[in-house]
Write a protein that holds these residues in place. Sequence first.
Motif, PDB file in Angstrom:
ATOM      1  N   VAL A 195       0.838  -1.206   0.000  1.00 42.45           N
ATOM      2  CA  VAL A 195       0.000   0.000   0.000  1.00 42.45           C
ATOM      3  C   VAL A 195       0.867   1.247   0.000  1.00 42.45           C
ATOM      4  CG1 VAL A 195      -1.729   1.308   1.304  1.00 42.45           C
ATOM      5  CG2 VAL A 195      -1.895  -1.198   1.148  1.00 42.45           C
ATOM      6  N   GLU A 196       1.920   1.241   0.817  1.00 43.67           N
ATOM      7  CA  GLU A 196       2.809   2.404   0.879  1.00 43.67           C
ATOM      8  C   GLU A 196       3.546   2.595  -0.446  1.00 43.67           C
ATOM      9  OE1 GLU A 196       3.051   4.725   3.150  1.00 43.67           O
ATOM     10  OE2 GLU A 196       1.383   3.704   4.137  1.00 43.67           O
ATOM     11  N   GLY A 230       2.333   1.814  -3.419  1.00 47.07           N
ATOM     12  CA  GLY A 230       1.373   2.439  -4.325  1.00 47.07           C
ATOM     13  C   GLY A 230       1.162   3.905  -4.012  1.00 47.07           C
ATOM     14  N   ARG A 231       1.103   4.216  -2.706  1.00 44.76           N
ATOM     15  CA  ARG A 231       0.909   5.608  -2.303  1.00 44.76           C
ATOM     16  C   ARG A 231       2.058   6.483  -2.810  1.00 44.76           C
ATOM     17  NH1 ARG A 231      -2.024   7.203   2.011  1.00 44.76           N
ATOM     18  NH2 ARG A 231      -1.813   5.128   2.979  1.00 44.76           N
ATOM     19  N   GLN A 262      -2.616  -3.708  -4.490  1.00 43.37           N
ATOM     20  CA  GLN A 262      -2.428  -2.544  -3.622  1.00 43.37           C
ATOM     21  C   GLN A 262      -1.685  -1.414  -4.335  1.00 43.37           C
ATOM     22  OE1 GLN A 262      -1.553  -5.667  -2.963  1.00 43.37           O
ATOM     23  NE2 GLN A 262      -1.923  -6.249  -0.811  1.00 43.37           N
ATOM     24  N   SER A 280      -4.281  -0.189  -7.531  1.00 45.07           N
ATOM     25  CA  SER A 280      -5.466   0.554  -7.105  1.00 45.07           C
ATOM     26  C   SER A 280      -5.206   2.049  -6.999  1.00 45.07           C
ATOM     27  CB  SER A 280      -5.958   0.012  -5.753  1.00 45.07           C
ATOM     28  OG  SER A 280      -4.960   0.203  -4.749  1.00 45.07           O
ATOM     29  N   TRP A 281      -3.978   2.455  -6.873  1.00 42.75           N
ATOM     30  CA  TRP A 281      -3.647   3.881  -6.759  1.00 42.75           C
ATOM     31  C   TRP A 281      -3.597   4.564  -8.127  1.00 42.75           C
ATOM     32  CZ3 TRP A 281      -3.216   6.705  -2.343  1.00 42.75           C
ATOM     33  CH2 TRP A 281      -3.158   6.009  -1.140  1.00 42.75           C
ATOM     34  N   LEU A 287     -10.687  -1.338  -1.754  1.00 37.26           N
ATOM     35  CA  LEU A 287      -9.295  -0.973  -2.007  1.00 37.26           C
ATOM     36  C   LEU A 287      -9.211   0.230  -2.945  1.00 37.26           C
ATOM     37  CD1 LEU A 287      -6.300  -1.658  -1.550  1.00 37.26           C
ATOM     38  CD2 LEU A 287      -6.441  -3.226  -3.487  1.00 37.26           C
ATOM     39  N   SER A 296     -10.202   3.417  -1.113  1.00 32.22           N
ATOM     40  CA  SER A 296      -9.246   3.891  -0.098  1.00 32.22           C
ATOM     41  C   SER A 296      -7.932   4.377  -0.695  1.00 32.22           C
ATOM     42  CB  SER A 296      -8.957   2.776   0.911  1.00 32.22           C
ATOM     43  OG  SER A 296      -8.322   1.675   0.265  1.00 32.22           O
ATOM     44  N   SER A 297      -7.717   4.038  -1.971  1.00 25.90           N
ATOM     45  CA  SER A 297      -6.431   4.404  -2.599  1.00 25.90           C
ATOM     46  C   SER A 297      -6.518   5.806  -3.173  1.00 25.90           C
ATOM     47  CB  SER A 297      -6.070   3.386  -3.690  1.00 25.90           C
ATOM     48  OG  SER A 297      -5.917   2.098  -3.140  1.00 25.90           O
ATOM     49  N   ARG A 298      -6.545   6.761  -2.299  1.00 24.42           N
ATOM     50  CA  ARG A 298      -6.589   8.170  -2.704  1.00 24.42           C
ATOM     51  C   ARG A 298      -5.612   8.941  -1.839  1.00 24.42           C
ATOM     52  NH1 ARG A 298      -8.946   5.812  -5.921  1.00 24.42           N
ATOM     53  NH2 ARG A 298     -11.053   6.081  -6.777  1.00 24.42           N
TER      54      ARG A 298
END
Length: 574
Positions: free
Chosen positions: A489-490, A492-493, A512, A515-516, A568, A571-573
């Motif tokens: 996730v990090e 992708g962020r 993960q 999705s970003w 997912l 939340s990926s914003r």
Amino acid sequence: MLDELEVRDLGPIHHALLDPSPGMTAITGETGAGKSMLLNAIRLISGSPSRTELVSPGGDEAWVQAVFSLDEGSAALRTIEEAGLPREEDGQVFISRNIPLEGRSRAAVNGRSAPRTLLQEVASDLVTVHGQADQMRMANPSRQRDFLDSYAGDQDLLEAYAQAWSAYGQTRKRLDALRNQQADVMVQADYLRESIARIDQVDPHPGEDRDLRARRDRIEHAAQINQGVARALGALDPSQVDPDADAPSAAGLVEEAISSLEGIGVEGTFQEVAQRLRSLNTELSDLVFTLSGEVDEGGQEDDLDKINARIHDLDELVKRWGPGIDDVLAWREKAGYDLEDMDASPEKVGELQDRCEREHEAALRAGRALSDARAEAGRDLGRKVSGELGSLAMSGAGLEVKVRPRPDEDLDAHGLDDVDFLFTPYPGSPQLPMGKSASGGELSRLMLALELVAADARANQPEAGKTDNPTMTFIFDEVDAGVGGRAAVELGRRLARLAVTSQVIVVTHLPQVASWADAQFVVSKIPAGDDRVETSVGRVTGGDREREIARMLAGSESATSLDHARELLESSRL
């Protein structure tokens, strides 16, 4: 920014058309579906060597084209203009490449043929590929130095140093050339002195050679001249040749005719003829006077010897510095000026030596200022990149940027120091040069961390200090290798964060990360008949994208995986 990528007959891809997002684009699909071929397409338009094995089975040639949108003033546009290639009115750049099964690969920029080296130069300002093979180039110390300078935003210091180095280099070149010429100068100066002395000894005058030759011709033909003049004078006035001669002169006879006509005493024709005869008589008297002055009195043999000797001396000058005396005199004048310059050369060497030392000191000062800025930026870059690595599933990894000063005498065009990026991939590992100490995934994440920190620095730099092209397209491959869970996730962020200021395209198998993305393309295999399989590339949106994320999450499209996919994506914003 990359607007469009079109591929034909490249590996398993028969035809594909991508229009990536200006922000972040994810390319997903099953392993072996052909995602790597899209990276190969980018590498081809970036000038990489062509390989016939890239051509699809049954195809005659592979073809790729990329369309970029550039801002006015872009370095890539300047490169295209300098190469004499046309520009599109809307600022777009079309780069294409074909790879035939037989014959040479061809490239074109905006429809015009272009060498592969030009593609490399143009693409270097447009695309940065962070795949394992591509990142090996970052192991080059010069690329590390350039990256650090870009991060530091030290453009003013770079320009100041470049000017100081250029001035010093030019003066040093002149000084070296002047020193190397000293022996030749001495020989040339001696030659000029001897030549000038010889010319001055003879002391020629303008046109003297022509005058002397005319006098010599007269002397050599004196007898013939005297004989002819005497006969002419004898006919016109015998007394000029023989004082005792009784024969009348032509002038006297004419005078008698004049008297006879005037004695007629009748106006008209006779008076006019008499007047004309009087004018003729005046002319005859002048002719007799002129001819009588042409009679030589002898004693010219000595004059002839002197004239011949003088002509001989002048001829020697003409043979060496001619073709005429006037040319000899012109050469002597120029030689005098040249000799003055040569005689002053020791002073010039001294002046250039002093100037060279001053400019060397100026370059050293500019180089030290640049080194200080690099060292400070290097410490900051290493600290921030190390912090980012901890959020990218590389806890304990770190980067140290070393700026190593060199001795003053090792000053070169790039400054007074060497730059090394030293990477520690895990706690307890020794520091090793970048590119020799990391796997493909680790290196991709290191490059992502570098680009993130550099992007933040660019955003905070004043406009005058910015050196990077803000329209750069970053492509990441293998960046998610060995990453999962929260670290994914990090990852992708952070890719999405980089996409705020640059275009980002990432090839990933992690939902993960995908999705970003602002746009997602799926690479999949489809049956093509005759037991053949082709690769399709399509953009997925809405429910199709949810199903693709669900597949990546669970390998299926169950209600649970679809709910998880929607959650997912939501939340990926940033």
